[in-house]
Scaffold this motif. Structure first.
Motif, PDB file in Angstrom:
ATOM      1  N   LEU A 199      -5.254  49.044   8.050  1.00 18.39           N
ATOM      2  CA  LEU A 199      -5.841  48.139   9.037  1.00 18.39           C
ATOM      3  C   LEU A 199      -4.745  47.463   9.861  1.00 18.39           C
ATOM      4  CD1 LEU A 199      -8.613  46.965   9.913  1.00 18.39           C
ATOM      5  CD2 LEU A 199      -8.194  45.090   8.306  1.00 18.39           C
ATOM      6  N   TYR A 200      -4.907  47.486  11.168  1.00 16.04           N
ATOM      7  CA  TYR A 200      -3.900  46.936  12.101  1.00 16.04           C
ATOM      8  C   TYR A 200      -2.493  47.474  11.786  1.00 16.04           C
ATOM      9  CZ  TYR A 200      -7.812  43.722  12.645  1.00 16.04           C
ATOM     10  OH  TYR A 200      -9.069  43.209  12.818  1.00 16.04           O
ATOM     11  N   GLY A 201      -2.454  48.701  11.302  1.00 18.70           N
ATOM     12  CA  GLY A 201      -1.162  49.344  11.016  1.00 18.70           C
ATOM     13  C   GLY A 201      -0.496  48.850   9.748  1.00 18.70           C
ATOM     14  N   LYS A 202      -1.203  48.043   8.971  1.00 25.06           N
ATOM     15  CA  LYS A 202      -0.600  47.464   7.762  1.00 25.06           C
ATOM     16  C   LYS A 202      -1.157  48.123   6.496  1.00 25.06           C
ATOM     17  CE  LYS A 202       1.907  44.495   9.912  1.00 25.06           C
ATOM     18  NZ  LYS A 202       3.365  44.667   9.944  1.00 25.06           N
ATOM     19  N   PRO A 203      -0.412  48.051   5.399  1.00 27.71           N
ATOM     20  CA  PRO A 203      -0.891  48.664   4.152  1.00 27.71           C
ATOM     21  C   PRO A 203      -2.248  48.099   3.742  1.00 27.71           C
ATOM     22  CG  PRO A 203       1.404  47.978   3.950  1.00 27.71           C
ATOM     23  CD  PRO A 203       0.920  47.433   5.255  1.00 27.71           C
ATOM     24  N   THR A 204      -3.165  48.993   3.410  1.00 26.30           N
ATOM     25  CA  THR A 204      -4.545  48.577   3.142  1.00 26.30           C
ATOM     26  C   THR A 204      -5.118  49.352   1.962  1.00 26.30           C
ATOM     27  OG1 THR A 204      -4.838  48.114   5.493  1.00 26.30           O
ATOM     28  CG2 THR A 204      -6.851  48.368   4.184  1.00 26.30           C
ATOM     29  N   ILE A 205      -5.678  48.598   1.033  1.00 27.91           N
ATOM     30  CA  ILE A 205      -6.407  49.241  -0.060  1.00 27.91           C
ATOM     31  C   ILE A 205      -7.862  49.332   0.373  1.00 27.91           C
ATOM     32  CG2 ILE A 205      -7.300  48.926  -2.397  1.00 27.91           C
ATOM     33  CD1 ILE A 205      -4.718  47.522  -3.082  1.00 27.91           C
ATOM     34  N   ILE A 206      -8.446  50.515   0.210  1.00 25.95           N
ATOM     35  CA  ILE A 206      -9.873  50.662   0.473  1.00 25.95           C
ATOM     36  C   ILE A 206     -10.526  51.137  -0.812  1.00 25.95           C
ATOM     37  CG2 ILE A 206     -11.658  51.729   1.903  1.00 25.95           C
ATOM     38  CD1 ILE A 206      -9.584  52.182   4.022  1.00 25.95           C
ATOM     39  N   ASN A 207     -11.440  50.346  -1.327  1.00 28.12           N
ATOM     40  CA  ASN A 207     -12.183  50.737  -2.520  1.00 28.12           C
ATOM     41  C   ASN A 207     -13.672  50.505  -2.298  1.00 28.12           C
ATOM     42  OD1 ASN A 207      -9.579  49.490  -4.690  1.00 28.12           O
ATOM     43  ND2 ASN A 207     -10.185  51.603  -4.456  1.00 28.12           N
ATOM     44  N   ASN A 208     -14.452  51.302  -2.984  1.00 22.30           N
ATOM     45  CA  ASN A 208     -15.908  51.202  -2.938  1.00 22.30           C
ATOM     46  C   ASN A 208     -16.399  49.934  -3.676  1.00 22.30           C
ATOM     47  OD1 ASN A 208     -18.370  52.141  -4.956  1.00 22.30           O
ATOM     48  ND2 ASN A 208     -18.709  52.761  -2.836  1.00 22.30           N
ATOM     49  N   VAL A 209     -17.572  49.457  -3.314  1.00 20.16           N
ATOM     50  CA  VAL A 209     -18.166  48.259  -3.934  1.00 20.16           C
ATOM     51  C   VAL A 209     -18.206  48.379  -5.464  1.00 20.16           C
ATOM     52  CG1 VAL A 209     -20.354  47.001  -4.232  1.00 20.16           C
ATOM     53  CG2 VAL A 209     -19.586  47.635  -1.943  1.00 20.16           C
ATOM     54  N   GLU A 210     -18.726  49.507  -5.941  1.00 24.98           N
ATOM     55  CA  GLU A 210     -18.874  49.666  -7.396  1.00 24.98           C
ATOM     56  C   GLU A 210     -17.509  49.642  -8.082  1.00 24.98           C
ATOM     57  OE1 GLU A 210     -21.059  53.204  -8.588  1.00 24.98           O
ATOM     58  OE2 GLU A 210     -20.487  52.929 -10.682  1.00 24.98           O
ATOM     59  N   THR A 211     -16.539  50.256  -7.458  1.00 23.19           N
ATOM     60  CA  THR A 211     -15.181  50.275  -8.032  1.00 23.19           C
ATOM     61  C   THR A 211     -14.689  48.846  -8.240  1.00 23.19           C
ATOM     62  OG1 THR A 211     -14.802  52.261  -6.690  1.00 23.19           O
ATOM     63  CG2 THR A 211     -12.862  51.256  -7.710  1.00 23.19           C
ATOM     64  N   ILE A 212     -14.790  48.052  -7.197  1.00 18.73           N
ATOM     65  CA  ILE A 212     -14.272  46.675  -7.255  1.00 18.73           C
ATOM     66  C   ILE A 212     -15.094  45.804  -8.208  1.00 18.73           C
ATOM     67  CG2 ILE A 212     -13.956  44.567  -5.863  1.00 18.73           C
ATOM     68  CD1 ILE A 212     -11.816  46.585  -5.304  1.00 18.73           C
ATOM     69  N   ALA A 213     -16.399  46.064  -8.280  1.00 21.68           N
ATOM     70  CA  ALA A 213     -17.260  45.245  -9.150  1.00 21.68           C
ATOM     71  C   ALA A 213     -16.912  45.434 -10.629  1.00 21.68           C
ATOM     72  CB  ALA A 213     -18.728  45.571  -8.898  1.00 21.68           C
ATOM     73  N   ASN A 214     -16.224  46.519 -10.960  1.00 20.94           N
ATOM     74  CA  ASN A 214     -15.809  46.753 -12.350  1.00 20.94           C
ATOM     75  C   ASN A 214     -14.568  45.951 -12.751  1.00 20.94           C
ATOM     76  OD1 ASN A 214     -17.441  48.797 -13.824  1.00 20.94           O
ATOM     77  ND2 ASN A 214     -17.002  50.053 -12.021  1.00 20.94           N
ATOM     78  N   ILE A 215     -13.824  45.450 -11.770  1.00 22.55           N
ATOM     79  CA  ILE A 215     -12.527  44.822 -12.079  1.00 22.55           C
ATOM     80  C   ILE A 215     -12.652  43.585 -12.985  1.00 22.55           C
ATOM     81  CG2 ILE A 215     -10.405  43.822 -11.082  1.00 22.55           C
ATOM     82  CD1 ILE A 215     -10.699  46.843 -10.528  1.00 22.55           C
ATOM     83  N   PRO A 216     -13.627  42.668 -12.758  1.00 21.40           N
ATOM     84  CA  PRO A 216     -13.713  41.521 -13.668  1.00 21.40           C
ATOM     85  C   PRO A 216     -13.883  41.938 -15.135  1.00 21.40           C
ATOM     86  CG  PRO A 216     -15.053  41.143 -11.716  1.00 21.40           C
ATOM     87  CD  PRO A 216     -14.585  42.565 -11.639  1.00 21.40           C
ATOM     88  N   TRP A 217     -14.719  42.931 -15.390  1.00 30.07           N
ATOM     89  CA  TRP A 217     -14.941  43.379 -16.776  1.00 30.07           C
ATOM     90  C   TRP A 217     -13.631  43.920 -17.363  1.00 30.07           C
ATOM     91  CZ3 TRP A 217     -14.719  47.112 -20.479  1.00 30.07           C
ATOM     92  CH2 TRP A 217     -15.588  47.022 -21.568  1.00 30.07           C
ATOM     93  N   ILE A 218     -12.899  44.661 -16.541  1.00 31.58           N
ATOM     94  CA  ILE A 218     -11.630  45.240 -17.025  1.00 31.58           C
ATOM     95  C   ILE A 218     -10.640  44.131 -17.374  1.00 31.58           C
ATOM     96  CG2 ILE A 218      -9.610  46.615 -16.308  1.00 31.58           C
ATOM     97  CD1 ILE A 218     -11.635  48.365 -14.687  1.00 31.58           C
ATOM     98  N   VAL A 219     -10.575  43.104 -16.526  1.00 35.22           N
ATOM     99  CA  VAL A 219      -9.637  42.010 -16.790  1.00 35.22           C
ATOM    100  C   VAL A 219     -10.095  41.234 -18.030  1.00 35.22           C
ATOM    101  CG1 VAL A 219      -8.712  39.832 -15.884  1.00 35.22           C
ATOM    102  CG2 VAL A 219      -8.851  41.854 -14.399  1.00 35.22           C
ATOM    103  N   GLU A 220     -11.390  41.054 -18.163  1.00 32.35           N
ATOM    104  CA  GLU A 220     -11.900  40.292 -19.306  1.00 32.35           C
ATOM    105  C   GLU A 220     -11.730  41.039 -20.631  1.00 32.35           C
ATOM    106  OE1 GLU A 220     -15.909  39.021 -18.586  1.00 32.35           O
ATOM    107  OE2 GLU A 220     -16.145  38.338 -20.653  1.00 32.35           O
ATOM    108  N   HIS A 221     -12.048  42.330 -20.626  1.00 32.77           N
ATOM    109  CA  HIS A 221     -12.069  43.084 -21.888  1.00 32.77           C
ATOM    110  C   HIS A 221     -10.848  43.972 -22.096  1.00 32.77           C
ATOM    111  CE1 HIS A 221     -16.329  42.037 -22.723  1.00 32.77           C
ATOM    112  NE2 HIS A 221     -16.409  42.017 -21.403  1.00 32.77           N
ATOM    113  N   GLY A 222     -10.063  44.167 -21.064  1.00 34.13           N
ATOM    114  CA  GLY A 222      -8.876  45.017 -21.187  1.00 34.13           C
ATOM    115  C   GLY A 222      -9.148  46.435 -20.723  1.00 34.13           C
ATOM    116  N   GLY A 223      -8.107  47.040 -20.172  1.00 34.35           N
ATOM    117  CA  GLY A 223      -8.227  48.401 -19.647  1.00 34.35           C
ATOM    118  C   GLY A 223      -8.598  49.408 -20.719  1.00 34.35           C
ATOM    119  N   ALA A 224      -8.067  49.202 -21.931  1.00 38.05           N
ATOM    120  CA  ALA A 224      -8.313  50.181 -23.001  1.00 38.05           C
ATOM    121  C   ALA A 224      -9.802  50.222 -23.356  1.00 38.05           C
ATOM    122  CB  ALA A 224      -7.487  49.828 -24.231  1.00 38.05           C
TER     123      ALA A 224
END
Ligand code: L3W
Ligand code: SF4
Length: 428
Positions: A199-224
């Motif tokens: 975006l605007y020539g700058k580094p940009t992460i693009i992720n789907n809604v479902e992908t991002i919605a999983n992140i809190p659970w991963i942080v809470e319970h751990g990646g493993a």
């Protein structure tokens, strides 16, 4: 043992979209935990989780995050909520039922990657979901979860909602960026990938809604723990959107490697009227079709790839034995022809040609040799275009012709649709 539900656990709970409801269920606890950790620790957990992109390509999320160049700022996060792949209807429900889960996931992703501005690019037709998300964002700002000091920490974050205007191609990540910049949604040539020049020539992460919605659970319970819910290189659960001739269509949260046949025959209650399965498209209309005897398969990304198709966006389209496969392909081909942005010749010219030829065969006007011609057209589009829409249009044609060739030939020799609906002479 009861199945772990990450995303859908509270769907249907009264007022689940409100901050009060989310917090009463422990919401934003993961953000508090995450903000106390060094950002790199979150990236490590996401890598360990084996979370793969839920938008279509199944790319490893943690790996994608590491592609951001170390020394270029600002960086952006863009959440792809342009859900438009035929057969896919999950992200809209995440936003509707758990907008704060998405916001918490965005905040954690931004903290992990030193990002201070995020955009949610939401499909224009999702007016209701956009309103729900905006209301949740307003609550989050009010509560100090967003803004100059996220939860009191010296970390600023703003999230903007941007509504699309109804073009499927704007779900392609680089077209989405063009659209967000206020330009026509033309896909860009890759590389460079958005993680490097976005975006605007700058580094940009693009992720789907479902992908991002999983992140809190991963942080809470751990990646493993997330990885353990899945198999091999694919962790977690995923949302399967089942439509078509099943008794109970809908969104099902299941382990990422759930068996496709079990999903259809048990969870979805089998086929309407006790009929037989004829074909299944497992990952949204772009993914190659499976025949009835190919569906006893794991839905995991690599397993479906080995089966010659794609897990894609989780859109499972089930067709029973009354379905005319030529007609089904005709409908799919029409979609891609209409949604081609017209930027490159094989796709701009080829998709309407394919549509016209399938339509001709469908209505009994096909000539001997047309089936080969159709396959040849598809082979000349796949891999020859700027973005994946060309492949997405070609793959259904290739797989339908390969697996149901006799049905295409019958339409030509009998000069009508053998399924009777729109036989030669009836609708002409
Ligand atoms: C940096 C590299 N980044 C890859 C990134 C790339 C993207 C992700 C996947 O198409 C598919 C398509 C549809 N350095 C990188 C890199 N990346 N190499 O990884 O990239 P890619 O090119 O494999 O896929 P894509 O262009 O994102 C997506 C299929 O999904 N589809 C889904 C459509 C879904 C919707 C919806 O409603 N959600 O529209 C369905 O089958 O056909 O094959 O981020 O930048 N070296
Ligand atoms: Fe546009 Fe089709 Fe080319 Fe993609 S493949 S850039 S949709 S013309």
């Amino acid at each position: 043992m009861s199945e772990t539900l990450i995303l859908t656990r509270r769907w249907g709970t009264k007022d689940s979209a409100t901050l009060a409801s989310y917090k009463s269920a422990g919401g934003y606890g993961a953000l508090e935990k995450g903000l106390a950790l060094p950002p790199s620790a979150i990236v490590d957990e996401v890598k360990a989780s084996n979370l793969r992109g839920r938008g279509g390509a199944g790319f490893a999320t943690g790996l994608k995050w590491t592609f951001l160049p170390k020394d270029v700022r600002p960086r952006y996060l863009t959440v792809n909520a342009d859900e438009s792949e035929p057969g896919t209807f999950k992200d809209r429900y995440i936003i509707e039922h758990e907008p704060h889960m998405l916001i918490e996931g965005i905040a954690l992703t931004c903290w992990a990657n030193d990002i201070h501005t995020a955009y949610v690019y939401i499909r224009g037709e999702f007016a209701r979901q956009a309103r729900i998300l905006e209301a949740a964002l307003a609550e989050a700002y009010q509560a100090g979860i967003l803004g100059p000091k996220v939860l009191g920490k010296d970390f600023a974050l703003d999230i903007h909602v941007h509504r699309g205007a109804g073009a499927y191609i704007c779900g392609e990540e680089s077209a989405l960026l063009e659209s967000l910049e206020g330009k026509k949604g033309y896909p860009r040539l890759k590389p460079p990938f958005p993680a490097v020049v976005g975006l605007y020539g700058k580094p940009t992460i693009i992720n789907n809604v479902e992908t991002i919605a999983n992140i809190p659970w991963i942080v809470e319970h751990g990646g493993a723990a997330f990885a353990a819910l899945g198999v091999g290189k694919s962790g977690g659960t995923r949302l399967f959107c089942v439509s078509g001739h099943v008794n109970q269509p809908g969104v099902y949260e299941k382990p990422v490697h759930y068996n496709l046949k079990k999903l259809i025959m048990e969870d979805c209650g089998g086929i309407v009227g006790g009929r037989k399965v004829k074909a299944v498209i497992p990952g949204g209309s772009s993914s190659p079709v499976l025949t009835a005897d190919e569906i006893d398969v794991s839905c995991e990304f690599d397993a479906l790839k080995a089966a010659g198709t794609m897990a894609g966006s989780g859109g499972v389209i089930v067709m029973d034995d009354s379905t005319c496969m030529v007609r089904a392909l005709s409908r799919i081909s029409k979609f891609y022809a209409e949604e081609s942005c017209g930027q490159c010749t094989p796709c701009r010219e080829g998709t309407p040609w394919m549509e016209a030829l399938v339509h001709k065969i469908e209505h009994g006007h096909g000539q001997p040799g047309d089936v080969d011609k159709l396959a040849q057209m598809a082979n000349n589009i796949g891999g020859q275009t700027i973005c994946a829409l060309g492949d997405a249009a070609a793959m259904p044609v290739q797989s339908f012709v390969k697996k149901f060739r006799a049905e295409f030939e019958r339409h030509i020799t009998e000069r009508r649709c053998p399924f009777g609906d729109h036989a030669w002479g009836k609708t002409q």
